[in-house]
Design a protein around this motif. Sequence first.
Motif, PDB file in Angstrom:
ATOM      1  N   PRO A  43      26.727  51.449  43.378  1.00  0.00           N
ATOM      2  CA  PRO A  43      26.305  50.557  44.467  1.00  0.00           C
ATOM      3  C   PRO A  43      27.347  49.479  44.738  1.00  0.00           C
ATOM      4  N   GLN A  44      27.467  49.090  45.973  1.00  0.00           N
ATOM      5  CA  GLN A  44      28.301  47.950  46.322  1.00  0.00           C
ATOM      6  C   GLN A  44      27.506  46.666  46.082  1.00  0.00           C
ATOM      7  N   ALA A  45      28.223  45.573  45.928  1.00  0.00           N
ATOM      8  CA  ALA A  45      27.606  44.258  45.730  1.00  0.00           C
ATOM      9  C   ALA A  45      26.687  44.230  44.515  1.00  0.00           C
ATOM     10  N   VAL A  68      18.328  43.477  39.780  1.00  0.00           N
ATOM     11  CA  VAL A  68      19.627  43.524  40.448  1.00  0.00           C
ATOM     12  C   VAL A  68      20.278  44.882  40.212  1.00  0.00           C
ATOM     13  N   LYS A  69      21.232  45.212  41.059  1.00  0.00           N
ATOM     14  CA  LYS A  69      22.044  46.412  40.861  1.00  0.00           C
ATOM     15  C   LYS A  69      23.152  46.077  39.863  1.00  0.00           C
ATOM     16  N   THR A  70      23.407  46.998  38.952  1.00  0.00           N
ATOM     17  CA  THR A  70      24.420  46.750  37.925  1.00  0.00           C
ATOM     18  C   THR A  70      25.374  47.929  37.797  1.00  0.00           C
ATOM     19  N   ILE A  71      26.567  47.640  37.315  1.00  0.00           N
ATOM     20  CA  ILE A  71      27.563  48.649  36.964  1.00  0.00           C
ATOM     21  C   ILE A  71      28.104  48.272  35.595  1.00  0.00           C
ATOM     22  N   ASP A  88      42.393  47.042  39.193  1.00  0.00           N
ATOM     23  CA  ASP A  88      42.468  47.782  40.458  1.00  0.00           C
ATOM     24  C   ASP A  88      41.623  49.047  40.431  1.00  0.00           C
ATOM     25  N   ARG A  89      41.296  49.515  39.221  1.00  0.00           N
ATOM     26  CA  ARG A  89      40.515  50.751  39.092  1.00  0.00           C
ATOM     27  C   ARG A  89      39.056  50.502  38.719  1.00  0.00           C
ATOM     28  N   ILE A  90      38.769  49.391  38.032  1.00  0.00           N
ATOM     29  CA  ILE A  90      37.391  49.189  37.553  1.00  0.00           C
ATOM     30  C   ILE A  90      36.788  47.845  37.965  1.00  0.00           C
ATOM     31  N   VAL A  91      37.452  47.163  38.868  1.00  0.00           N
ATOM     32  CA  VAL A  91      36.869  45.956  39.465  1.00  0.00           C
ATOM     33  C   VAL A  91      36.949  46.045  40.983  1.00  0.00           C
ATOM     34  N   ALA A  92      38.172  46.187  41.501  1.00  0.00           N
ATOM     35  CA  ALA A  92      38.398  46.153  42.940  1.00  0.00           C
ATOM     36  C   ALA A  92      37.549  47.152  43.741  1.00  0.00           C
ATOM     37  N   PRO A  93      37.368  48.397  43.271  1.00  0.00           N
ATOM     38  CA  PRO A  93      36.622  49.352  44.096  1.00  0.00           C
ATOM     39  C   PRO A  93      35.161  48.970  44.322  1.00  0.00           C
ATOM     40  N   TYR A  94      34.603  48.129  43.461  1.00  0.00           N
ATOM     41  CA  TYR A  94      33.163  47.852  43.519  1.00  0.00           C
ATOM     42  C   TYR A  94      32.820  46.610  44.341  1.00  0.00           C
ATOM     43  N   HIS A  95      33.795  45.743  44.572  1.00  0.00           N
ATOM     44  CA  HIS A  95      33.524  44.477  45.254  1.00  0.00           C
ATOM     45  C   HIS A  95      32.227  43.863  44.731  1.00  0.00           C
ATOM     46  N   PRO A  96      32.195  43.573  43.432  1.00  0.00           N
ATOM     47  CA  PRO A  96      30.948  43.110  42.811  1.00  0.00           C
ATOM     48  C   PRO A  96      30.474  41.774  43.366  1.00  0.00           C
ATOM     49  N   ARG A  97      29.168  41.611  43.349  1.00  0.00           N
ATOM     50  CA  ARG A  97      28.583  40.332  43.745  1.00  0.00           C
ATOM     51  C   ARG A  97      28.855  39.267  42.682  1.00  0.00           C
ATOM     52  N   ALA A  98      28.920  39.717  41.421  1.00  0.00           N
ATOM     53  CA  ALA A  98      29.209  38.830  40.296  1.00  0.00           C
ATOM     54  C   ALA A  98      29.741  39.688  39.155  1.00  0.00           C
ATOM     55  N   ILE A  99      30.453  39.052  38.223  1.00  0.00           N
ATOM     56  CA  ILE A  99      31.050  39.757  37.086  1.00  0.00           C
ATOM     57  C   ILE A  99      30.619  39.067  35.797  1.00  0.00           C
ATOM     58  N   VAL A 135      34.485  35.264  43.788  1.00  0.00           N
ATOM     59  CA  VAL A 135      33.442  36.019  43.094  1.00  0.00           C
ATOM     60  C   VAL A 135      33.029  35.273  41.819  1.00  0.00           C
ATOM     61  N   PRO A 136      31.723  35.052  41.605  1.00  0.00           N
ATOM     62  CA  PRO A 136      31.282  34.368  40.381  1.00  0.00           C
ATOM     63  C   PRO A 136      31.585  35.211  39.139  1.00  0.00           C
ATOM     64  N   ILE A 137      32.069  34.571  38.105  1.00  0.00           N
ATOM     65  CA  ILE A 137      32.445  35.266  36.874  1.00  0.00           C
ATOM     66  C   ILE A 137      31.891  34.499  35.680  1.00  0.00           C
ATOM     67  N   ALA A 138      31.223  35.215  34.786  1.00  0.00           N
ATOM     68  CA  ALA A 138      30.693  34.612  33.568  1.00  0.00           C
ATOM     69  C   ALA A 138      31.365  35.236  32.351  1.00  0.00           C
ATOM     70  N   PHE A 139      31.750  34.393  31.421  1.00  0.00           N
ATOM     71  CA  PHE A 139      32.337  34.837  30.154  1.00  0.00           C
ATOM     72  C   PHE A 139      31.290  34.678  29.066  1.00  0.00           C
ATOM     73  N   ILE A 140      30.899  35.792  28.460  1.00  0.00           N
ATOM     74  CA  ILE A 140      29.988  35.731  27.319  1.00  0.00           C
ATOM     75  C   ILE A 140      30.795  35.296  26.092  1.00  0.00           C
ATOM     76  N   ALA A 141      30.360  34.256  25.430  1.00  0.00           N
ATOM     77  CA  ALA A 141      31.086  33.733  24.270  1.00  0.00           C
ATOM     78  C   ALA A 141      31.348  34.830  23.247  1.00  0.00           C
ATOM     79  N   ILE A 142      32.475  34.725  22.589  1.00  0.00           N
ATOM     80  CA  ILE A 142      32.794  35.672  21.518  1.00  0.00           C
ATOM     81  C   ILE A 142      31.765  35.509  20.406  1.00  0.00           C
ATOM     82  N   LYS A 143      31.165  36.591  20.018  1.00  0.00           N
ATOM     83  CA  LYS A 143      30.043  36.533  19.071  1.00  0.00           C
ATOM     84  C   LYS A 143      30.534  36.334  17.637  1.00  0.00           C
TER      85      LYS A 143
END
Length: 221
Positions: A43-45, A68-71, A88-99, A135-143
């Motif tokens: 899915p896009q977005a 929400v839709k997820t990838i 360019d192969r695993i982010v750009a093609p999806y134009h994600p709503r958020a990462i 594009v909003p981006i969240a970093f999950i803290a290193i566990k």
Amino acid sequence: MRILLSLLFALTSCLVCATETGHAQWNSAMDAFEAADRANPPPQAAVLFIGSSSIEHWKSVAEDFPEVKTINRGFGGSELGDSTYFADRIVAPYHPRAIVMYAGDNDLQDGHRPEQVRDDFAAFVRKARSVDPGVPIAFIAIKPSMARKVLLPKIRQANDLVRSYAATQKEVAFLDVFTPMLGADGQPQPKWFVEDGLHMNRTGYELWIGIIKPWVDAHAR
């Protein structure tokens, strides 16, 4: 002069080859993602979950975020720079709503400095936003894992650096899963992990969901 130019060209070529070789181990994973996309167009977005094995092993992402839709584009063993290199192969093609990103664990294990973790995350943000500005981006803290207790001081430092960087950026968030995963003694707790002490069990993911979901809900609708 001609000899010097030849040497500089050879050195540059070697550096480029070394960079490409360092990422080449993931080419088959990228090919598999692209084959899956052809078979079942994503899915896009959508909200893109990306990073290392903690994302790859999270097979229930779609069920855990049903609103929400997820990838899911996690690839185990990867470092922050790998996600940037292959963006360019695993982010750009999806134009994600958020990462939502989880990485840095393997970086520290492989000897990277905490400052490099921060800088590599900043490079990922720049790369992602070169395609989708803002594009909003969240970093999950290193566990804090049992298997990598020796890295705890570096994990703390890297998390603090990323948190400080995120605070200076618009729509970049630091999601603190590190603190609630520690015990009262400030040490990693086995209850979050499977037998290897590195990868999480369902209890660990449920903790993460409670922390990540409010951010996802706020940015994915």
